[in-house]
Design a protein around this motif. Sequence first.
Motif, PDB file in Angstrom:
ATOM      1  N   CYS A   1       1.715 -15.316   8.271  1.00 13.95           N
ATOM      2  CA  CYS A   1       0.476 -14.549   8.471  1.00 13.95           C
ATOM      3  C   CYS A   1       0.517 -13.226   7.711  1.00 13.95           C
ATOM      4  O   CYS A   1      -0.463 -12.845   7.065  1.00 13.95           O
ATOM      5  CB  CYS A   1       0.241 -14.280   9.963  1.00 13.95           C
ATOM      6  N   THR A   2       1.648 -12.523   7.789  1.00 15.39           N
ATOM      7  CA  THR A   2       1.716 -11.237   7.108  1.00 15.39           C
ATOM      8  C   THR A   2       1.727 -11.416   5.588  1.00 15.39           C
ATOM      9  O   THR A   2       1.267 -10.533   4.869  1.00 15.39           O
ATOM     10  CB  THR A   2       2.931 -10.403   7.563  1.00 15.39           C
ATOM     11  N   GLN A   3       2.198 -12.541   5.117  1.00 16.38           N
ATOM     12  CA  GLN A   3       2.124 -12.843   3.678  1.00 16.38           C
ATOM     13  C   GLN A   3       0.654 -12.924   3.261  1.00 16.38           C
ATOM     14  O   GLN A   3       0.253 -12.336   2.251  1.00 16.38           O
ATOM     15  CB  GLN A   3       2.838 -14.167   3.377  1.00 16.38           C
ATOM     16  N   ALA A   4      -0.132 -13.624   4.053  1.00 21.61           N
ATOM     17  CA  ALA A   4      -1.564 -13.737   3.764  1.00 21.61           C
ATOM     18  C   ALA A   4      -2.241 -12.366   3.844  1.00 21.61           C
ATOM     19  O   ALA A   4      -3.105 -12.039   3.025  1.00 21.61           O
ATOM     20  CB  ALA A   4      -2.221 -14.727   4.725  1.00 21.61           C
ATOM     21  N   VAL A   5      -1.831 -11.549   4.813  1.00 18.01           N
ATOM     22  CA  VAL A   5      -2.374 -10.189   4.930  1.00 18.01           C
ATOM     23  C   VAL A   5      -2.036  -9.399   3.668  1.00 18.01           C
ATOM     24  O   VAL A   5      -2.891  -8.702   3.104  1.00 18.01           O
ATOM     25  CB  VAL A   5      -1.835  -9.470   6.190  1.00 18.01           C
ATOM     26  N   GLY A   6      -0.809  -9.498   3.204  1.00 12.56           N
ATOM     27  CA  GLY A   6      -0.388  -8.790   1.997  1.00 12.56           C
ATOM     28  C   GLY A   6      -1.195  -9.206   0.782  1.00 12.56           C
ATOM     29  O   GLY A   6      -1.566  -8.370  -0.050  1.00 12.56           O
ATOM     30  N   GLU A   7      -1.485 -10.500   0.674  1.00 13.70           N
ATOM     31  CA  GLU A   7      -2.287 -10.989  -0.446  1.00 13.70           C
ATOM     32  C   GLU A   7      -3.717 -10.460  -0.363  1.00 13.70           C
ATOM     33  O   GLU A   7      -4.297 -10.063  -1.378  1.00 13.70           O
ATOM     34  CB  GLU A   7      -2.250 -12.518  -0.476  1.00 13.70           C
ATOM     35  N   LEU A   8      -4.279 -10.439   0.849  1.00 15.56           N
ATOM     36  CA  LEU A   8      -5.630  -9.888   1.024  1.00 15.56           C
ATOM     37  C   LEU A   8      -5.664  -8.397   0.717  1.00 15.56           C
ATOM     38  O   LEU A   8      -6.589  -7.904   0.058  1.00 15.56           O
ATOM     39  CB  LEU A   8      -6.134 -10.146   2.448  1.00 15.56           C
ATOM     40  N   LYS A   9      -4.671  -7.665   1.200  1.00 19.16           N
ATOM     41  CA  LYS A   9      -4.614  -6.236   0.920  1.00 19.16           C
ATOM     42  C   LYS A   9      -4.527  -5.976  -0.580  1.00 19.16           C
ATOM     43  O   LYS A   9      -5.213  -5.090  -1.108  1.00 19.16           O
ATOM     44  CB  LYS A   9      -3.411  -5.592   1.624  1.00 19.16           C
ATOM     45  N   ALA A  10      -3.681  -6.727  -1.262  1.00 22.17           N
ATOM     46  CA  ALA A  10      -3.530  -6.541  -2.710  1.00 22.17           C
ATOM     47  C   ALA A  10      -4.845  -6.849  -3.422  1.00 22.17           C
ATOM     48  O   ALA A  10      -5.257  -6.115  -4.318  1.00 22.17           O
ATOM     49  CB  ALA A  10      -2.408  -7.430  -3.241  1.00 22.17           C
ATOM     50  N   ALA A  11      -5.513  -7.921  -3.016  1.00 25.51           N
ATOM     51  CA  ALA A  11      -6.778  -8.297  -3.647  1.00 25.51           C
ATOM     52  C   ALA A  11      -7.857  -7.243  -3.423  1.00 25.51           C
ATOM     53  O   ALA A  11      -8.719  -7.033  -4.276  1.00 25.51           O
ATOM     54  CB  ALA A  11      -7.243  -9.654  -3.116  1.00 25.51           C
ATOM     55  N   GLU A  12      -7.803  -6.578  -2.272  1.00 24.85           N
ATOM     56  CA  GLU A  12      -8.807  -5.566  -1.927  1.00 24.85           C
ATOM     57  C   GLU A  12      -8.390  -4.157  -2.342  1.00 24.85           C
ATOM     58  O   GLU A  12      -9.123  -3.191  -2.110  1.00 24.85           O
ATOM     59  CB  GLU A  12      -9.093  -5.596  -0.422  1.00 24.85           C
ATOM     60  N   GLY A  13      -7.195  -4.033  -2.902  1.00 23.12           N
ATOM     61  CA  GLY A  13      -6.714  -2.719  -3.309  1.00 23.12           C
ATOM     62  C   GLY A  13      -6.325  -1.827  -2.150  1.00 23.12           C
ATOM     63  O   GLY A  13      -6.317  -0.603  -2.284  1.00 23.12           O
ATOM     64  N   LEU A  14      -6.004  -2.424  -1.029  1.00 18.79           N
ATOM     65  CA  LEU A  14      -5.597  -1.653   0.155  1.00 18.79           C
ATOM     66  C   LEU A  14      -4.104  -1.346   0.091  1.00 18.79           C
ATOM     67  O   LEU A  14      -3.328  -2.112  -0.488  1.00 18.79           O
ATOM     68  CB  LEU A  14      -5.922  -2.434   1.426  1.00 18.79           C
ATOM     69  N   PRO A  15      -3.675  -0.252   0.708  1.00 19.85           N
ATOM     70  CA  PRO A  15      -2.254   0.090   0.680  1.00 19.85           C
ATOM     71  C   PRO A  15      -1.422  -0.903   1.491  1.00 19.85           C
ATOM     72  O   PRO A  15      -1.914  -1.488   2.457  1.00 19.85           O
ATOM     73  CB  PRO A  15      -2.206   1.489   1.308  1.00 19.85           C
ATOM     74  N   PRO A  16      -0.164  -1.088   1.088  1.00 17.89           N
ATOM     75  CA  PRO A  16       0.711  -2.016   1.807  1.00 17.89           C
ATOM     76  C   PRO A  16       0.940  -1.629   3.266  1.00 17.89           C
ATOM     77  O   PRO A  16       1.070  -2.488   4.120  1.00 17.89           O
ATOM     78  CB  PRO A  16       2.025  -1.967   1.024  1.00 17.89           C
ATOM     79  N   ALA A  17       0.995  -0.328   3.541  1.00 21.15           N
ATOM     80  CA  ALA A  17       1.261   0.138   4.906  1.00 21.15           C
ATOM     81  C   ALA A  17      -0.031   0.612   5.561  1.00 21.15           C
ATOM     82  O   ALA A  17      -0.945   1.082   4.887  1.00 21.15           O
ATOM     83  CB  ALA A  17       2.275   1.273   4.889  1.00 21.15           C
ATOM     84  N   ASP A  18      -0.089   0.458   6.876  1.00 23.35           N
ATOM     85  CA  ASP A  18      -1.221   0.937   7.663  1.00 23.35           C
ATOM     86  C   ASP A  18      -0.647   1.680   8.872  1.00 23.35           C
ATOM     87  O   ASP A  18      -0.495   1.094   9.960  1.00 23.35           O
ATOM     88  CB  ASP A  18      -2.087  -0.240   8.100  1.00 23.35           C
ATOM     89  N   PRO A  19      -0.288   2.946   8.686  1.00 20.02           N
ATOM     90  CA  PRO A  19       0.400   3.688   9.753  1.00 20.02           C
ATOM     91  C   PRO A  19      -0.340   3.716  11.090  1.00 20.02           C
ATOM     92  O   PRO A  19       0.292   3.669  12.140  1.00 20.02           O
ATOM     93  CB  PRO A  19       0.541   5.098   9.180  1.00 20.02           C
TER      94      PRO A  19
ATOM     95  N   GLU B   1      10.082  -4.697   6.923  1.00 21.15           N
ATOM     96  CA  GLU B   1      10.204  -5.889   6.073  1.00 21.15           C
ATOM     97  C   GLU B   1       8.836  -6.341   5.585  1.00 21.15           C
ATOM     98  O   GLU B   1       8.669  -6.720   4.422  1.00 21.15           O
ATOM     99  CB  GLU B   1      10.908  -7.014   6.844  1.00 21.15           C
ATOM    100  N   VAL B   2       7.841  -6.291   6.439  1.00 22.58           N
ATOM    101  CA  VAL B   2       6.475  -6.676   6.052  1.00 22.58           C
ATOM    102  C   VAL B   2       5.955  -5.743   4.956  1.00 22.58           C
ATOM    103  O   VAL B   2       5.394  -6.197   3.956  1.00 22.58           O
ATOM    104  CB  VAL B   2       5.536  -6.665   7.281  1.00 22.58           C
TER     105      VAL B   2
END
Length: 99
Positions: A32-50, A84-85
């Motif tokens: 699931c977090t892999q898919a989140v990472g791919e969506l974030k990258a596609a949307e230009g969102l930062p890897p971390a969400d504090p 790790e995520v």
Amino acid sequence: MSDIPPDLARLRSSIDNIDAALVHLLAERFKCTQAVGELKAAEGLPPADPEREERQVARLRALAHDSGLDPRFAEAFLGFIIAEVIHHHERIAGRPEQP
């Protein structure tokens, strides 16, 4: 092995089953977090969400408390997973990894 008390063997078997379930659950979580990472990258969102991480830590601490688990342990465990995520998300986004 026959000199192991039956109660100990039973408990160890239960621990082994729980460990296997934990590994499978972590694998599903990371899918699931892999898919989140791919969506974030596609949307230009930062890897971390504090802000989300903070909410997740509070949520997990409460769940741990309610379950009789040391909330500090639960927070440390989640912290390891979050780190790790984020590492995976940075790699997906092609960003230099943070130390």
